[in-house]
Design an enzyme around this catalytic site. Structure first.
Site, PDB file in Angstrom:
ATOM      1  N   GLU A   1       0.900  -1.217  -0.006  1.00 53.97           N
ATOM      2  CA  GLU A   1       0.113  -0.010  -0.035  1.00 53.97           C
ATOM      3  C   GLU A   1       0.877   1.456  -0.056  1.00 53.97           C
ATOM      4  OE1 GLU A   1      -3.710   1.792   2.634  1.00 53.97           O
ATOM      5  OE2 GLU A   1      -2.270   0.420   3.510  1.00 53.97           O
TER       6      GLU A   1
ATOM      7  N   LYS B   1     -10.040   2.512  -2.389  1.00 50.19           N
ATOM      8  CA  LYS B   1     -10.344   1.900  -1.008  1.00 50.19           C
ATOM      9  C   LYS B   1     -11.684   2.458  -0.146  1.00 50.19           C
ATOM     10  CE  LYS B   1      -7.710   1.638   3.434  1.00 50.19           C
ATOM     11  NZ  LYS B   1      -6.142   1.928   3.929  1.00 50.19           N
TER      12      LYS B   1
ATOM     13  N   CYS C   1      -5.911  -2.679   2.225  1.00 50.11           N
ATOM     14  CA  CYS C   1      -5.432  -2.827   3.607  1.00 50.11           C
ATOM     15  C   CYS C   1      -6.861  -2.878   4.632  1.00 50.11           C
ATOM     16  CB  CYS C   1      -4.763  -1.469   4.030  1.00 50.11           C
ATOM     17  SG  CYS C   1      -3.953  -1.719   5.715  1.00 50.11           S
TER      18      CYS C   1
END
Length: 294
Positions: A43, A116, A153
């Site tokens: 990331e 995300k 994540c």
């Protein structure tokens, strides 16, 4: 057997952004020469993990998509004939930024992107200051090596996200990651958190009959504000099979450049043994879209 050779780079980043990118390029070249077909990066791999503080100057790190990074990684993908999963700080418009994974096809073109969806806001992880939640949904990206369910994540803690990717035909779940220890926690608590992180993702593999790839950064990054003791990123990047079996687990404190071969057809056989999708009670899951059921 439909073999896919997955390469990943578990890297310790520094404040030298250009140096980080050079080392990534060298790593991609090395993995390609060793036979990797798909390469997954961690990331926000171009820079330090800047979300430890709330600083408007950090927005200068963001870039448009397409932009300089997609052009550079696109050239690497084209040169070496590999698919690359990148993770970038996207400048969509003034005041509108995303944490965005971009998948580069082996011909250098952008195969797709994922913004995300789940954005944390914790001490040393002040991501809500920087990132607008994604608006592209949980949609796999079609590539020459398969249909990739790419998330980022904090998304990896949510079974709903993995399930939606699976229901839309993902063949592989991929999570670029930046997570580590709070140095104020006890060693036992640190290890509980690290193992929980891996366990929940292996659970996604089992529940959906899909391989999972999680690539984390490694090494210590100080908190520029001095408010916390910084983050010791715990590495432990891993590849798990569709029964949660560990094909490979990286070190928790060293950089690694690894290739793992997986059988992309094995998941279908596992789903025949464990037909979880067949037995879902979709007629009684309406409450899952509510925040809480009183």
């Amino acid at each position: 057997m439909k073999e896919l050779k997955i390469g990943f780079l578990q890297q310790h980043n520094t404040a030298d952004t250009r140096g980080n990118i050079v080392r990534l390029a060298e790593g991609i070249a090395g993995l390609s020469r060793r036979g990797a077909q798909l390469i997954v990066l961690q990331e926000l791999h171009n820079s330090l993990y800047f979300c430890q503080t709330e600083d408007v100057n950090n927005f200068d790190l963001a870039e448009p998509i397409p932009g300089p990074s997609t052009e550079m990684f696109g050239e690497l993908a084209r040169q070496y004939g590999v698919v690359i999963v990148t993770s970038l700080f996207e400048r969509r418009a003034p005041g509108l930024y995303h944490n965005t994974a971009v998948v580069i096809e082996s011909d250098g073109t952008v195969a797709g992107k994922y913004r995300k969806m789940h954005i944390p806001d914790d001490p040393a992880y002040y991501e809500k200051f920087y990132f607008t939640p994604g608006d592209l949904g949980f949609r796999p990206i079609d590539t020459s090596v398969g249909r990739l369910g790419v998330m980022v994540c904090w998304d990896q803690w949510y079974p709903e996200a993995a399930r939606l990717m699976a229901l839309r035909g993902a063949e592989l779940l991929i999570y670029p990651t930046a997570i580590g220890y709070a140095l104020s926690d006890t060693p036992d608590e640190q290890q509980r958190q690290r193992r929980a992180w891996q366990t929940v993702q292996r659970g996604h593999a089992v529940a959906n009959g899909l391989p999972v790839v999680a690539v984390n950064r490694v090494g210590f990054e100080p908190d520029p504000s001095g408010q916390t003791e910084g983050i010791q990123f715990w590495g432990t990047s891993f590849v798990a099979g569709p029964q949660g079996e560990l094909y490979y687990e990286a070190s928790d404190d060293d950089e690694e450049s690894i290739i793992v071969s997986i059988d992309m057809e094995h998941g279908e056989q596992v789903r025949r043994w464990w037909p979880f999708l067949r037995d879902r009670r979709i007629d009684d899951y309406g409450g899952i879209t509510r925040r809480f059921i009183d």
